[in-house]
Design an enzyme around this catalytic site. Structure first.
Site, PDB file in Angstrom:
ATOM      1  CE1 TYR A   1     -22.829  12.969  -1.605  1.00 28.01           C
ATOM      2  CE2 TYR A   1     -24.534  13.263  -3.255  1.00 28.01           C
ATOM      3  CZ  TYR A   1     -23.218  13.389  -2.870  1.00 28.01           C
ATOM      4  OH  TYR A   1     -22.319  13.930  -3.739  1.00 28.01           O
ATOM      5  CD  GLU A   2     -24.131   7.385  -1.532  1.00 27.80           C
ATOM      6  OE1 GLU A   2     -24.497   6.269  -1.131  1.00 27.80           O
ATOM      7  OE2 GLU A   2     -24.512   7.874  -2.601  1.00 27.80           O
ATOM      8  N   GLY A   3     -25.555   8.076   3.668  1.00 27.00           N
ATOM      9  CA  GLY A   3     -25.562   7.966   5.119  1.00 27.00           C
ATOM     10  C   GLY A   3     -25.004   9.230   5.728  1.00 27.00           C
TER      11      GLY A   3
END
Length: 579
Positions: free
Chosen positions: A434-436
Site C-alpha cells: 500500500y501507499e504505492g
C-alpha cells in the site's frame, strides 16, 4: 508469546550521537524552548511504556478478534479503546502537530522513533493515529484558516481521526481514471458521489468523528490526473459549535478480510451526496494529497523497521534458549543453544545489521524534513524527497525479509501462532503494497527523482559522502568509497538510456543505491562511537555488526552493479501470449 522492548539505547544513539540532533534543535528558535536531549529521552521512555505495556502484549488478541462490521457499524478489539485513550491523553496523537492548533510541535526525527515503537507493538493499531497525523499534515499545508481552526485541534487531541481516500475498484495507481464526482452546492460545499476501496480506518467507533480526505473530480475537470481535486468529508457534519451533529452521506459497504493487520478496519466507503469541502485549489488535489502520501510512505518504512525489530528480539531470545544440535565436538553428548550454529548467527546478523542501518536511515530522512521545515532548506527537502522511495520500498522489503528470516530461526515453532512470528510476517507484508507498491516506488525513484534532474541531487549527495569519507577515514571507508564511485559511473550510464530501459532497471537500481547508503549509515555509526559515553558491550556490538555489514552484505552491491550493466531489453523479448 511474542515480546517487545523498545530499543531506546540505539534510538538515542542515532538521535544524539550519529546525527547530533539535540545540538541542532537548540539552534532553532522554534524548537529550543520545546525540546532538548533530556526532554526527548523522557518522551521516548514514556512512549516505550505505552507500547510495551498497553499495546504489544495484546497484538495477538487484536489479530484474532479483528475489526468487525455489523449493521453498518465497525467495532475494534477491546483494548484498542483504552490504548488509544492513553495515547490521546498523553499527547501522543499531537506529538508533531503545530502548537498553534494544540499540537506539541516536536520534530519529525523524534516522532518517527515513536512511530517505530508503535509499529513494533502492533502495526494494525498504529494505523489509526498514523493516518490521522498524515491527514493533519495535509490540512495544515493546504486548508484555509477556518478549516484548520475547526478540525486540527480535535484531530490533534485524538477526539477525531482521519483517513485518505484515493483508490477505487478500477483505479489504483492510475488515479486519473477515477469516477468519484463532486458537484457544487449552493452553500459553497460540494456533493460527492462514488465509492472508494481499501480505506484504512475508514469506519470505526474509536473516535467521535472521522475526517475523510477524498479525491474526486469536478464537473468541468480536465482529463487524467490533472483533473483531480481534494475534499474534506466528515463522517458527522460539525454544528455551529464545532461538535459532531448530522450524519453525512458516507457509509461503509464492507470491510476487507485480509492476510494480516486484522485489527485495522480496511473499508469500502460509499459516498452518496456526501457533503464535502474543497481543500486547496480546484484540480490540484493530487499535489495536496501527496503531502499526506509522502508522510505515509515514511510511516511505511517505520512499519518495516518496527516489525523487523520485534522479530529480531524474539528470534534472538529463542536462539539463546533453544537447545538443539552440537556446535563443537567437545560437547558431543550435550545439546547447545542454537545461537552457536553458524547459520543461525548468519540469520540474526543479517537482521541486526539491516535494522540498525535502517534506524539510522529513518532518522536521517526525518532530520532532513526537519531541516527543510525549520531552516527553510531547499536542499534538505530535495534530499528528503529523493530518499522517501527508499524509506518506503527498501525498508519494507527488508522488514518483510527480516520477519521471514526470524521466523526461520524458530524452525517449525515459527509457523505456530502462539510464538507470534507468523503474525509479524502477515502484518508487515502489506507495507510493500500500500501507499504505492514497491515497484512503483522504484519507478518513481529512477524516473522522477533521479532521471528527472539528470541525477543532480543524488550525484551531489554521493559526492559529498565521498568527501566526508576522505576527511574522516575509518575502517571499510575505502571499500564504501569504491562502491560509491562505481554507483556514480553506473548512474551516468543509466541516465544516457531511454525511459523504458530505466524503468526495467528501477527495482535493482533502488536496491543498489540503498545498500550503498546503508553502508554510509554504518560509517556514520562507527564514527559516532567516538562521541558520547557508551558501554564496552555497546561499542563491541556496533563494531562487529558493522564489520559483518561491510563484509557480508554490502558486497551484494557488486552483483547489482553487474546485473544493471546487462541489457534489459531481454525483459521485452517474450510476447504476452508466450508467458
Amino acid at each position: 508469546m511474542s515480546q517487545y522492548q523498545a530499543p531506546l539505547n540505539d534510538i538515542c544513539f542515532n538521535l544524539f550521537n550519529v546525527w547530533q540532533l539535540d545540538s541542532w534543535w537548540q539552534r532553532q528558535p522554534q524548537l529550543q524552548e520545546l525540546i532538548e536531549a533530556d526532554t526527548a529521552k523522557a518522551i521516548l521512555e514514556e512512549a516505550a511504556k505505552i507500547c510495551e505495556q498497553q499495546i504489544a502484549p495484546f497484538a495477538a488478541d487484536a489479530d484474532k478478534r479483528g475489526a468487525q462490521l455489523q449493521d453498518g457499524n465497525v467495532t475494534l478489539p477491546q483494548h484498542y479503546y483504552t490504548a488509544y485513550q492513553s495515547l490521546s491523553e498523553g499527547g501522543w496523537t499531537s506529538l508533531s502537530g503545530d502548537p498553534e492548533y494544540g499540537g506539541m510541535g516536536m520534530p519529525k526525527a523524534l516522532s518517527m522513533m515513536v512511530d517505530e515503537m508503535l509499529c513494533s507493538a502492533d502495526i494494525a493499531f498504529s494505523l489509526y493515529p498514523g493516518l490521522t497525523a498524515g491527514a493533519c499534515v495535509a490540512l495544515l499545508q493546504h486548508a484555509d484558516e477556518a478549516t484548520r481552526a475547526l478540525y486540527l485541534p480535535k484531530m490533534y487531541n485524538g477526539e477525531w481521526s482521519g483517513t485518505m481516500c484515493l483508490t477505487e475498484s478500477h483505479a489504483g495507481s492510475d488515479l486519473g481514471i477515477m469516477r468519484t464526482s463532486a458537484k457544487p452546492n449552493a452553500d459553497g460545499s460540494y456533493a460527492l458521489n462514488g465509492s472508494k476501496i481499501f480505506i484504512t480506518a475508514g469506519e470505526h467507533d474509536l473516535t467521535g468523528n472521522i475526517i475523510h480526505l477524498v479525491l474526486a473530480k469536478l464537473p468541468d475537470a480536465p482529463a487524467g490526473s490533472r483533473g483531480i481535486s481534494l475534499f474534506l468529508v466528515p463522517k458527522y457534519l460539525p454544528d455551529a459549535g464545532g461538535e459532531p451533529a448530522e450524519r453525512n452521506g458516507v457509509t461503509v459497504g464492507s470491510i476487507e478480510h485480509k492476510m494480516g493487520i486484522n485489527g485495522s478496519a480496511t473499508c469500502v466507503l460509499n459516498f452518496d451526496d456526501a457533503k464535502g469541502y474543497l481543500i486547496g485549489e480546484p484540480n490540484r488535489g493530487l499535489a495536496c494529497m501527496f503531502t499526506m502520501m509522502n508522510y505515509e510512505r515514511l510511516s511505511m518504512g517505520s512499519q518495516g523497521l518496527g516489525a523487523a525489530e520485534r522479530a529480531y528480539q524474539n528470534a534472538l531470545a529463542y536462539a539463546k534458549d533453544r537447545l538443539q544440535g552440537r556446535v563443537s565436538e567437545k560437547n558431543a553428548n550435550k545439546a547447545e543453544a542454537i545461537i552457536g550454529h553458524s547459520d543461525v548467527r548468519r540469520m540474526l546478523l543479517n537482521i541486526k545489521a539491516m535494522n540498525e542501518a535502517g534506524r539510522s536511515f529513518a532518522t536521517w530522512v526525518a532530520s532532513l524534513l526537519d531541516r527543510a521545515k525549520y531552516d527553510d532548506c531547499a536542499a534538505s527537502l530535495q534530499r528528503a524527497n529523493l530518499l522517501t522511495p527508499i524509506a518506503k520500498a527498501f525498508m519494507t522489503d527488508q522488514g518483510f525479509d527480516a520477519c521471514v528470516t526470524a521466523q526461520q530461526v524458530f524452525g517449525g515453532h515459527g509457523y505456530v501462532k502462539e510464538w507470534g512470528m507468523e503474525q509479524l510476517v502477515r502484518d508487515v507484508r502489506i507495507a510493500q503494497m500500500y501507499e504505492g507498491t514497491n515497484g512503483i516506488q522504484a519507478a518513481d525513484f529512477m524516473l522522477r527523482k533521479v532521471a528527472a534532474d539528470n541525477g543532480a541531487v543524488l550525484l551531489t549527495l554521493l559526492g559529498e559522502i565521498k568527501i566526508e569519507l576522505a576527511e574522516t577515514p575509518i575502517d571499510a571507508a575505502a571499500a564504501l568509497e569504491s562502491y560509491i564511485t562505481q554507483l556514480q559511473s553506473l548512474t551516468a550510464e543509466l541516465l544516457a538510456q531511454d525511459s523504458r530501459a530505466q524503468s526495467a532497471a528501477a527495482c535493482d537500481y533502488l536496491a543498489l543505491v540503498s545498500y550503498v547508503l546503508y553502508g554510509y549509515m554504518w560509517y556514520k555509526n562507527l564514527a559516532a562511537l567516538q562521541s558520547g559515553v557508551h558501554s564496552a558491550e555497546f561499542i563491541t556490538a556496533k563494531q562487529h555488526t558493522a564489520a559483518y555489514y561491510f563484509s557480508r552484505i554490502l558486497p551484494k552491491a557488486a552483483g547489482l552493479l553487474a546485473l544493471l550493466r546487462h541489457d534489459s531489453a531481454v525483459i521485452d523479448k517474450l510476447a504476452a501470449e508466450h508467458f
